[in-house]
Design a protein around this motif. Structure first.
Motif, short mmCIF file in Angstrom:
data_model
loop_
_atom_site.label_atom_id
_atom_site.label_comp_id
_atom_site.label_asym_id
_atom_site.label_seq_id
_atom_site.Cartn_x
_atom_site.Cartn_y
_atom_site.Cartn_z
N HIS A 69 1.10 8.55 -10.47
CA HIS A 69 -0.11 8.21 -9.74
C HIS A 69 -1.29 8.10 -10.70
CE1 HIS A 69 -3.84 9.26 -7.50
NE2 HIS A 69 -3.32 8.40 -6.64
N ASN A 70 -2.09 7.06 -10.51
CA ASN A 70 -3.23 6.82 -11.39
C ASN A 70 -4.43 6.44 -10.53
OD1 ASN A 70 -5.10 5.28 -13.19
ND2 ASN A 70 -3.54 5.75 -14.72
N SER A 71 -5.43 7.29 -10.50
CA SER A 71 -6.60 7.06 -9.64
C SER A 71 -7.35 5.80 -10.03
CB SER A 71 -7.53 8.27 -9.71
OG SER A 71 -6.89 9.45 -9.30
N LEU A 72 -7.40 5.51 -11.33
CA LEU A 72 -8.12 4.32 -11.80
C LEU A 72 -7.45 3.06 -11.27
CD1 LEU A 72 -10.25 2.93 -13.58
CD2 LEU A 72 -8.63 3.11 -15.50
N ILE A 73 -6.13 2.96 -11.42
CA ILE A 73 -5.39 1.79 -10.95
C ILE A 73 -5.50 1.66 -9.43
CG2 ILE A 73 -3.10 0.76 -10.73
CD1 ILE A 73 -4.16 0.53 -13.50
N GLU A 74 -5.37 2.78 -8.73
CA GLU A 74 -5.45 2.74 -7.28
C GLU A 74 -6.83 2.29 -6.81
OE1 GLU A 74 -4.88 5.65 -3.36
OE2 GLU A 74 -4.35 6.38 -5.36
N ILE B 146 -8.84 0.26 -8.45
CA ILE B 146 -9.03 -1.17 -8.75
C ILE B 146 -8.30 -2.05 -7.74
CG2 ILE B 146 -8.53 -2.98 -10.44
CD1 ILE B 146 -8.94 -0.89 -12.63
N PHE B 147 -7.06 -1.70 -7.45
CA PHE B 147 -6.20 -2.56 -6.63
C PHE B 147 -6.07 -2.10 -5.18
CE2 PHE B 147 -4.68 -3.32 -10.98
CZ PHE B 147 -4.73 -4.70 -11.02
N ASN B 148 -6.57 -0.90 -4.88
CA ASN B 148 -6.46 -0.36 -3.53
C ASN B 148 -5.01 -0.30 -3.08
OD1 ASN B 148 -7.45 0.70 -1.11
ND2 ASN B 148 -7.55 -1.31 -0.14
N ASN B 149 -4.14 0.17 -4.01
CA ASN B 149 -2.71 0.23 -3.74
C ASN B 149 -2.14 1.46 -4.43
OD1 ASN B 149 0.21 -0.22 -4.00
ND2 ASN B 149 -0.20 -2.29 -3.26
N TYR B 150 -1.63 2.41 -3.67
CA TYR B 150 -1.13 3.67 -4.24
C TYR B 150 0.23 3.50 -4.91
CZ TYR B 150 2.15 4.12 -0.35
OH TYR B 150 3.18 3.92 0.53
N ARG B 151 0.94 2.39 -4.65
CA ARG B 151 2.27 2.18 -5.21
C ARG B 151 2.24 1.79 -6.68
NH1 ARG B 151 6.68 0.35 -2.52
NH2 ARG B 151 6.52 -1.75 -3.37
N LEU B 152 1.10 1.39 -7.17
CA LEU B 152 0.96 0.99 -8.57
C LEU B 152 0.20 2.07 -9.32
CD1 LEU B 152 1.40 -1.32 -10.65
CD2 LEU B 152 -0.87 -2.17 -10.01
N GLY B 153 0.70 2.44 -10.50
CA GLY B 153 0.05 3.51 -11.25
C GLY B 153 0.27 3.38 -12.74
N THR B 154 0.52 4.50 -13.38
CA THR B 154 0.69 4.55 -14.83
C THR B 154 1.90 3.75 -15.29
OG1 THR B 154 -0.25 6.78 -14.73
CG2 THR B 154 0.76 6.14 -16.79
#
Length: 354
Positions: free
Chosen positions: A178-183, A185-193
């Protein structure tokens, strides 16, 4: 390298898309409607994130197959290496739950990489020691991996049933990738580090294969084992190492997939297809790091586009047809190039004889 990628992929992709447009028109749909759907995907940050989610495992399996191809081997077992890497990454993460977050993360990823490498290294060893075809061995190891996961999940990490494992997360329920920065930016919890780790894999592939003496030796052994042995290279060792590194990339993909968007190990009854799709990714990418990344992005995009097309009456099989056409045209181009080169060499030889 970029020129090779463009000539190898752009023309086949354009040709397949033209045929795809004809097929779409033939079933009564409008190519304009398809363009609207595509525009909607690229204007939605969540859909863009889903493209990356679909792309990440394909990057890893594409690099896996490409590495083997570049070293003169045929790794058709990226599927099994992907499955085994994901299984052991999950086992390590679940068994180490409660320990230091970064320790668990690193240990799990390394477990996936190492097990994927060992799984492919079996085929490499049999090839080097007994000259057994790595194609046959890797295909059989795919099925071994599939059934081993069906045994291991209920035996060691059983979740609510025999099909799924316990969640791969901290005691607080937070995923290790899990990556808060990525989430944000993309508003998607499935994408992360996992996005950063996949790109890191592309960089490692490029450095090893293009910028190191070690990579040159691996390519040399694959291109001409006899000449390599004559100049003192360890052919058998490099054959095993080539397959092991190839499998390590696939194992990384399995680890990222299970620890990222899936969040658990699933004992499926059939193959997920990422390893086999990796063959197409490598072919389109001309067995290069950048090409594999671009090829994976293309297939990741098609994976997101397909369900969207169903809303405008276009069958999901259209995407599979496009993928098949792309691979067919890439293969046809290679055959044409080789035939053209042979004709040129033959004509030059005839002129020289005269």
């Amino acid at each position: 390298m970029l020129k090779k990628i463009l000539t190898n992929a752009v023309l086949p992709i354009l040709a397949s898309f033209i045929i795809g447009a004809i097929l779409i028109s033939a079933i009564g749909a409008s190519p304009g409607d398809v363009m609207e759907v595509i525009g909607g995907i690229f204007s939605d940050s969540n859909s863009i994130a889903e493209i990356f989610v679909s792309t990440i495992p394909l990057i890893c399996t594409g690099l896996s197959v490409a590495f083997a191809f570049r070293t003169g081997l045929f790794n058709i077992g990226a599927e099994g290496q992907f499955i085994m890497g994901g299984l052991f990454a999950g086992i390590v993460a679940i068994k180490m739950q409660g320990m230091n977050f970064y320790l668990v993360l690193i240990a799990s990823i390394l477990a996936g990489i190492i097990v994927g490498g060992i799984w492919a290294g079996i085929a490499g060893y049999l090839k080097a020691k007994f000259n057994i075809s790595e194609v046959v061995v890797t295909i059989m190891l795919n099925y071994t991996a599939l059934y081993f996961v069906q045994f291991a999940v209920p035996k060691f990490i059983r979740g609510t049933n025999d099909i799924i494992s316990k969640p791969i997360a901290t005691e607080d329920g937070v995923g290790y990738l899990h990556n808060s920065l990525i989430e944000g930016i993309f508003n998607n919890y499935r994408l992360g580090t996992d996005l950063f780790l996949a790109i890191f894999g592309v960089i490692i592939f490029y450095i090893v294969m293009e910028k190191t003496v070690f990579g040159y030796e691996l390519r040399s052994v694959g291109f001409n084992p006899s000449a390599s042995k004559f100049v003192g290279m360890k052919v058998n060792r490099n054959t095993v190492l080539s397959m092991a590194i190839s499998g390590a990339f696939a194992g990384l993909g399995g680890a990222l997939y299970n620890m990222g968007p899936v969040g658990q190990v699933v004992a499926g009854s059939t193959f997920q297809g990422f390893g086999y799709m990796g063959v197409a990714v490598a072919l389109i990418g001309a067995n290069t790091a950048l090409g594999s990344l671009l090829g994976a992005l293309l297939f990741g995009f098609l994976g997101v586009l397909t369900p969207q097309l169903s809303f405008i009456g276009i069958p999901k099989d259209i995407a599979n047809i496009l993928i098949g056409l792309i691979v067919l045209f890439v293969a046809a181009k290679s055959i044409f190039d080789n035939k053209l080169l042979s004709n040129l060499l033959r004509s030059k030889k005839q002129k020289g004889d005269k």
